[in-house]
Design an enzyme around this catalytic site. Structure first.
Site, PDB file in Angstrom:
ATOM      1  N   GLU A 191      10.185  33.564   2.124  1.00 33.42           N
ATOM      2  CA  GLU A 191      11.416  34.229   1.694  1.00 33.42           C
ATOM      3  C   GLU A 191      12.588  33.647   2.472  1.00 33.42           C
ATOM      4  OE1 GLU A 191      11.544  38.484   1.308  1.00 33.42           O
ATOM      5  OE2 GLU A 191      13.582  38.392   0.529  1.00 33.42           O
ATOM      6  N   GLY A 195      17.263  38.834   6.788  1.00 37.69           N
ATOM      7  CA  GLY A 195      18.032  40.079   6.906  1.00 37.69           C
ATOM      8  C   GLY A 195      18.524  40.275   8.328  1.00 37.69           C
ATOM      9  N   SER A 206      11.964  42.968   4.468  1.00 41.39           N
ATOM     10  CA  SER A 206      11.172  42.519   3.312  1.00 41.39           C
ATOM     11  C   SER A 206       9.947  41.724   3.760  1.00 41.39           C
ATOM     12  CB  SER A 206      12.030  41.705   2.346  1.00 41.39           C
ATOM     13  OG  SER A 206      12.633  40.626   3.005  1.00 41.39           O
ATOM     14  N   HIS A 267      23.182  33.515  -1.212  1.00 42.28           N
ATOM     15  CA  HIS A 267      23.587  33.781  -2.598  1.00 42.28           C
ATOM     16  C   HIS A 267      24.795  32.951  -3.026  1.00 42.28           C
ATOM     17  CE1 HIS A 267      20.530  36.740  -2.475  1.00 42.28           C
ATOM     18  NE2 HIS A 267      21.172  37.505  -1.611  1.00 42.28           N
TER      19      HIS A 267
HETATM   20  C1  LIG Z   1      20.407  39.945   2.076  1.00 38.95           C
HETATM   21  S1  LIG Z   1      19.895  39.410   3.652  1.00 38.95           S
HETATM   22  C2  LIG Z   1      18.154  39.264   3.418  1.00 38.95           C
HETATM   23  C3  LIG Z   1      17.488  40.591   3.283  1.00 38.95           C
HETATM   24  C4  LIG Z   1      15.990  40.546   3.297  1.00 38.95           C
HETATM   25  N1  LIG Z   1      15.447  39.527   2.430  1.00 38.95           N
HETATM   26  C5  LIG Z   1      15.440  41.896   2.872  1.00 38.95           C
HETATM   27  O1  LIG Z   1      15.249  42.143   1.667  1.00 38.95           O
HETATM   28  O2  LIG Z   1      15.200  42.709   3.764  1.00 38.95           O
HETATM   29  C6  LIG Z   1      20.461  37.765   3.669  1.00 38.95           C
HETATM   30  C7  LIG Z   1      20.083  36.958   4.900  1.00 38.95           C
HETATM   31  O3  LIG Z   1      20.339  35.588   4.589  1.00 38.95           O
HETATM   32  C8  LIG Z   1      20.756  34.927   5.761  1.00 38.95           C
HETATM   33  N2  LIG Z   1      21.526  33.728   5.384  1.00 38.95           N
HETATM   34  C9  LIG Z   1      22.840  33.638   5.053  1.00 38.95           C
HETATM   35  N3  LIG Z   1      23.183  32.367   4.793  1.00 38.95           N
HETATM   36  C10 LIG Z   1      22.063  31.627   4.945  1.00 38.95           C
HETATM   37  C11 LIG Z   1      21.772  30.240   4.818  1.00 38.95           C
HETATM   38  N4  LIG Z   1      22.727  29.357   4.476  1.00 38.95           N
HETATM   39  N5  LIG Z   1      20.512  29.823   5.059  1.00 38.95           N
HETATM   40  C12 LIG Z   1      19.542  30.704   5.416  1.00 38.95           C
HETATM   41  N6  LIG Z   1      19.765  32.040   5.557  1.00 38.95           N
HETATM   42  C13 LIG Z   1      20.999  32.493   5.325  1.00 38.95           C
HETATM   43  C14 LIG Z   1      21.591  35.960   6.492  1.00 38.95           C
HETATM   44  O4  LIG Z   1      21.654  35.676   7.884  1.00 38.95           O
HETATM   45  C15 LIG Z   1      20.869  37.269   6.163  1.00 38.95           C
HETATM   46  O5  LIG Z   1      20.021  37.646   7.221  1.00 38.95           O
END
Ligand SMILES: C[S@@+](CC[C@H](N)C(=O)[O-])C[C@H]1O[C@@H](n2cnc3c(N)ncnc32)[C@H](O)[C@@H]1O
Length: 382
Positions: A191, A195, A206, A267
């Protein structure tokens, strides 16, 4: 740990893996796993149980403590526990990681002499019965943790604090539909997005949900922020930017092939597309690539397109491209050199829900329409 997961489907391989690893190490792996699987126990105070694993005349013991926080274990002190749960190691591992076991005969629960006392005084009997009932709640929790159960993914999501259900999103109903066939297999799940954002000790909701949902699964999380605080049996984390194709390819080579990849990271549309291109080749045939939060395809700040039609550079644009690629053998004229892309040749099915897409990997090898069907035919004017 991995040799046990790989061997779990076959009793003889499992016995060899136990012998190779040593029973004491196996006991350590098992009690860590039970700590993950044991739900908080509604017991008065804390209950102490001896847990004994046996294999070919050897045994390894631990003291388990179960209470309202769940289960913890220690090496020492098991001799004084009032109840002992004994399991054959191979049989237990088949139940934990393999196809399950119906050989309950390998499990024994023995109660100490004090709680089995013959002819106790009337007052003493009441106390004994109460204590036995209290311990039974704890024994049941440990025995249940040793077995397979149906799980409610939405319940796991809210329990661990992911937003995948009943919060920002309603995804777990779709995950259950698509992941059910993988549930008891020794899957590898990646994944993107652990988070907790900038907090190194936060996140992992998750990953814990997948750890519980896939009892024999290895779960790897990737985040741009290091997450040393996210640990556990069958969970690993890696640090990196999902926009870096070289890093993703390296991750795929080291930890793949994956049965499931889930993109729940930045995203940003460019990242979603770059990650898919880099990681889809590292998905196993029959596996799934999942993209969450497709709404950003319509949000210009994320590289999306304003208005009702998501453009070609967006996540939704990628999915539309995959639909075209799925039909590459029907194109007129045929695909120009160098021919159809890797995704065109390996994406075999797509399911798109509100904000969530599943892409199935396989070999897109069905022939196109035969040559005797004239592709240049035009419908006569009405
Ligand atoms: C929505 S959270 C993930 C939530 C988790 N999957 C859950 O459902 O509990 C998004 C995560 O993506 C990470 N993130 C943001 N930009 C990123 C990047 N360019 N590469 C990898 N991770 C990134 C952030 O640090 C954050 O922890």
């Amino acid at each position: 740990m991995e040799p046990l997961l790989r061997a779990a489907a076959d009793e003889h391989r499992l016995a060899r893996a136990v012998a190779d690893l040593g029973l004491d190490r196996v006991a350590e792996v098992v009690v860590e796993e039970l700590a993950v699987r044991c739900d908080p126990v509604p017991v008065d105070g804390a209950a102490h149980l001896a847990f004994e694993l046996t294999s070919g005349g050897e045994r390894a013991c631990r003291l388990l403590t179960v209470d309202r926080d769940g289960l913890t274990s220690k090496r020492d002190g098991w001799q004084a526990a009032p109840v002992r749960i004994t399991h054959d190691a191979v049989d237990l591992l088949r139940g934990l990681y393999g196809p399950g076991t119906d050989r309950r005969t390998s499990r024994r629960v023995t109660t100490c002499a004090e709680l089995n006392a013959p002819n106790p005084a009337p007052g003493g009997l009441t106390a004994i019965v109460r204590e036995r009932q209290r311990l039974a709640v704890a024994v049941q929790a440990v025995v249940a943790a040793c077995q397979r159960h149906p799980v409610d993914l939405g319940g796991l999501s809210t329990r661990f604090g992911s937003d995948k259900w009943a919060d920002l999103h309603w995804y777990t109903q779709h995950y259950e539909r698509h992941f059910a066939r993988f549930r008891n297999a020794p899957v590898r799940v990646l994944e993107i997005g652990i988070g907790g954002y900038d907090a190194p000790d936060q996140g992992g909701a998750s990953l814990r949900m997948w750890q519980r949902y896939f009892p024999a699964g290895l779960v790897l999380g990737l985040d741009i922020v290091p997450k040393p605080g996210v640990r556990g049996p069958r969970i690993a984390t890696a640090v990196g930017d999902q926009g870096d194709p070289g890093l993703l390819d390296d991750l795929g080579r080291r930890f793949g092939p994956f049965d499931i990849v889930i993109d729940d990271g930045s995203h940003l549309n460019a990242h979603v597309r770059a990650s898919f291109t880099a990681l889809f080749p590292h998905v196993r045939p029959g596996g799934l690539y999942v993209v969450e939060d497709l709404q950003t395809a319509y949000w210009p700040g994320y590289g999306g397109t304003a208005g009702p039609v998501a453009g070609p550079g967006t996540s939704v644009g990628l999915l539309k491209q995959l639909v075209d690629g799925l039909h590459h053998r029907e194109w007129v004229p045929p695909a120009a050199a160098p021919g159809p892309s890797y995704a065109d040749r390996h994406a075999v099915a797509l399911t798109v829900y509100h904000n969530l897409a599943f892409v199935e990997k396989g070999v897109n090898s069905e022939e196109g329409a035969p040559d005797f069907i004239d592709r240049g035919w035009s419908a006569p004017p009405a």
